[in-house]
Design an enzyme around this catalytic site. Structure first.
Site, PDB file in Angstrom:
ATOM      1  N   HIS A   1       1.913   4.861  -2.713  1.00 48.27           N
ATOM      2  CA  HIS A   1       2.086   6.288  -2.422  1.00 48.27           C
ATOM      3  C   HIS A   1       3.509   6.734  -2.748  1.00 48.27           C
ATOM      4  O   HIS A   1       3.721   7.786  -3.374  1.00 48.27           O
ATOM      5  CB  HIS A   1       1.816   6.559  -0.936  1.00 48.27           C
ATOM      6  CG  HIS A   1       0.394   6.379  -0.521  1.00 48.27           C
ATOM      7  ND1 HIS A   1      -0.664   6.912  -1.221  1.00 48.27           N
ATOM      8  CD2 HIS A   1      -0.154   5.731   0.552  1.00 48.27           C
ATOM      9  CE1 HIS A   1      -1.797   6.610  -0.603  1.00 48.27           C
ATOM     10  NE2 HIS A   1      -1.514   5.888   0.472  1.00 48.27           N
TER      11      HIS A   1
ATOM     12  N   HIS B   1       0.834  -1.200   0.000  1.00 48.29           N
ATOM     13  CA  HIS B   1       0.000   0.000   0.000  1.00 48.29           C
ATOM     14  C   HIS B   1       0.873   1.256   0.000  1.00 48.29           C
ATOM     15  O   HIS B   1       0.694   2.155  -0.842  1.00 48.29           O
ATOM     16  CB  HIS B   1      -0.896  -0.020   1.244  1.00 48.29           C
ATOM     17  CG  HIS B   1      -1.698   1.225   1.452  1.00 48.29           C
ATOM     18  ND1 HIS B   1      -3.044   1.296   1.174  1.00 48.29           N
ATOM     19  CD2 HIS B   1      -1.347   2.462   1.916  1.00 48.29           C
ATOM     20  CE1 HIS B   1      -3.480   2.516   1.449  1.00 48.29           C
ATOM     21  NE2 HIS B   1      -2.476   3.247   1.905  1.00 48.29           N
ATOM     22  N   GLU B   2       1.829   1.316   0.929  1.00 47.73           N
ATOM     23  CA  GLU B   2       2.674   2.505   1.036  1.00 47.73           C
ATOM     24  C   GLU B   2       3.587   2.660  -0.169  1.00 47.73           C
ATOM     25  O   GLU B   2       3.975   3.777  -0.529  1.00 47.73           O
ATOM     26  CB  GLU B   2       3.502   2.444   2.320  1.00 47.73           C
ATOM     27  CG  GLU B   2       2.681   2.428   3.605  1.00 47.73           C
ATOM     28  CD  GLU B   2       1.725   3.605   3.719  1.00 47.73           C
ATOM     29  OE1 GLU B   2       2.026   4.673   3.144  1.00 47.73           O
ATOM     30  OE2 GLU B   2       0.675   3.458   4.364  1.00 47.73           O
TER      31      GLU B   2
END
Length: 435
Positions: free
Chosen positions: A29, A25-26
């Protein structure tokens, strides 16, 4: 001893899956932020004390002690205040919250970073950066789901008979055995046998369980059931009756929590088989999974009273009760001790990770700060304001100050913390059990 080791292995595997999901997920980003030239001082998996870290370029990569989340730090998440400074303070507690958040986003500002601030990027770029994290969870969920369903397969009910019920039992009674006085089931009375394969109902061919189930539910009274038995086709003549059965939604899935409705009843158990799904079938199953996820998120507030009663009262923990990280770890531990083929256990484990990643995607898309969806909503609103200003030939309103929403963000965060603690207490006191 072996069962204990398997249980512990399940918990460890879930923890690793959790870390991978958060890191993935990170990474969404991080990669898009760097793509658009935003400086990212930190990329961390977990919370609490740092147990390992390395600095590469201008980013510190690390793992923290508590594997319950993760984050990246981007400089300039919020624009400066109206006075052009980020140190502005006020006696108002709400203003202090706003300025504290603004200051934190500039803590690691270095010379030359003026052109690498998050808020200076165009709204569509900020939307991509914030959406990339949840999207990576959706990608991972889809990869795991398609991989397992199209190779290891899914257990599906067929039109072959695995058992015939001797009497009419209301499913809502949850009884397994017949009692004196119970009416004979239509299937048993008509002579349906184990191993029969139902191929038609009232002359209309059926090739799958969903179609057969729907037709049985809408049929009452005398009917003609065509079965294949020992290579021959045999016509049976059951007299279908009304019974209380599990309610299904428009997609043919059993409604959760279970509700019972009157419908046609034959009285047999279909044989289940494991088979690999086609791409089209897997897509349908994935779509249904996402739809159910959306409905679950919408229904979540309504489940809090039941969760509270199951934790601090004498209520029963519902099957569809929200489960936290601890509860999911316990379920995974139980899963590893189940007496089932290894490939079935693997599929169930992968599905747990699928559900977890779908949940991460859906929750983070809520248009609330401090979730990713809140920043997406702020960037979209800024885009709308600026386009409207151009259309009506008004001055550019400038970047939308998301920091002004921080008081509401603290309220949202507080609600999430309270809900997380409630789920944690429920998982300890009255856990959901796989068995």
């Amino acid at each position: 001893m072996t069962e204990t080791l398997l249980y512990a292995l399940g918990i460890v595997l879930f923890a690793l899956g959790l870390l991978v999901s958060i890191a993935w997920h990170e990474l969404g980003h991080l990669s898009t932020a760097k793509l658009f030239g935003i400086r990212v001082p930190q990329y961390m998996v977990g919370f609490g004390p740092t147990i390992w870290s390395r600095k590469r370029g201008d980013t510190e990569y690390g793992i923290k002690a508590i594997p319950a989340g993760g984050y990246i730090r981007m400089i300039g998440m919020f624009p400066p205040g109206q006075d052009g400074r980020i140190e502005a303070r006020s006696t108002s507690p709400w203003r202090s919250m706003i300025e504290d958040a603004r200051e934190a986003s500039y803590e690691e500002l270095e010379p030359g970073d003026e052109t690498r601030l998050f808020y200076t990027r165009k709204p569509w770029k900020r939307v991509i950066v914030m959406f990339a994290g949840p999207f990576m969870n959706l990608v991972l969920a889809a990869a795991l789901f398609f991989g397992s369903m199209m190779t290891l397969g899914m257990q599906k009910a067929t039109t072959e008979v695995a058992g015939v019920q001797k009497c009419v039992l209301k499913l809502s009674d949850k009884r397994q055995e017949c009692r004196p006085g119970d009416p004979v089931s239509p299937a048993f009375k008509a002579g349906l046998k184990d191993g029969d394969k139902i191929v038609a109902l009232d002359g209309r061919p059926v090739s799958d369980w969903d179609t057969l189930s729907d037709r049985i539910r809408t049929t009452l009274g005398p009917a003609t059931l065509t079965v294949e038995r020992d290579g021959q086709r045999v016509d049976l003549h059951p007299n279908l009756v009304t019974n209380m059965v599990e309610k299904k939604d428009a997609d043919g899935n059993v409604v959760r929590p279970v509700q019972y409705v009157p419908a046609g009843y034959l009285g047999f158990q279909p044989k289940a088989e494991v088979r690999a799904l086609t791409f089209g079938e897997t897509t349908e199953e994935m779509t249904t999974l996402l739809e159910n996820g959306v409905h679950s998120v919408i229904a979540l507030p309504g489940k809090i009273p039941g969760l509270w009663d199951a934790t601090f009262g004498d209520g029963k923990r519902a099957e569809d009760s929200p489960v936290g990280v601890l509860g999911a770890a316990r379920i995974t531990g139980e899963l590893m001790t189940v007496d089932a083929p290894p490939e079935r256990i693997l599929v169930m484990f992968m599905n747990l990770l699928v559900y977890f990643n779908v949940s991460l995607f859906l929750f983070n898309m809520l248009p609330l700060l401090p979730l990713d969806g809140g920043h997406i909503a702020g960037a979209l609103w800024e885009s709308v304001r600026r386009h409207a200003a151009r259309i009506f030939k008004r001055p550019d309103p400038g970047p939308f100050d998301v920091a002004k929403l921080m008081p509401a963000a603290y309220v949202v965060a507080g609600v999430f913390v309270c809900f997380t603690l409630l789920v944690l207490a429920a998982d300890i006191v009255n856990p959901v059990k796989l068995t």
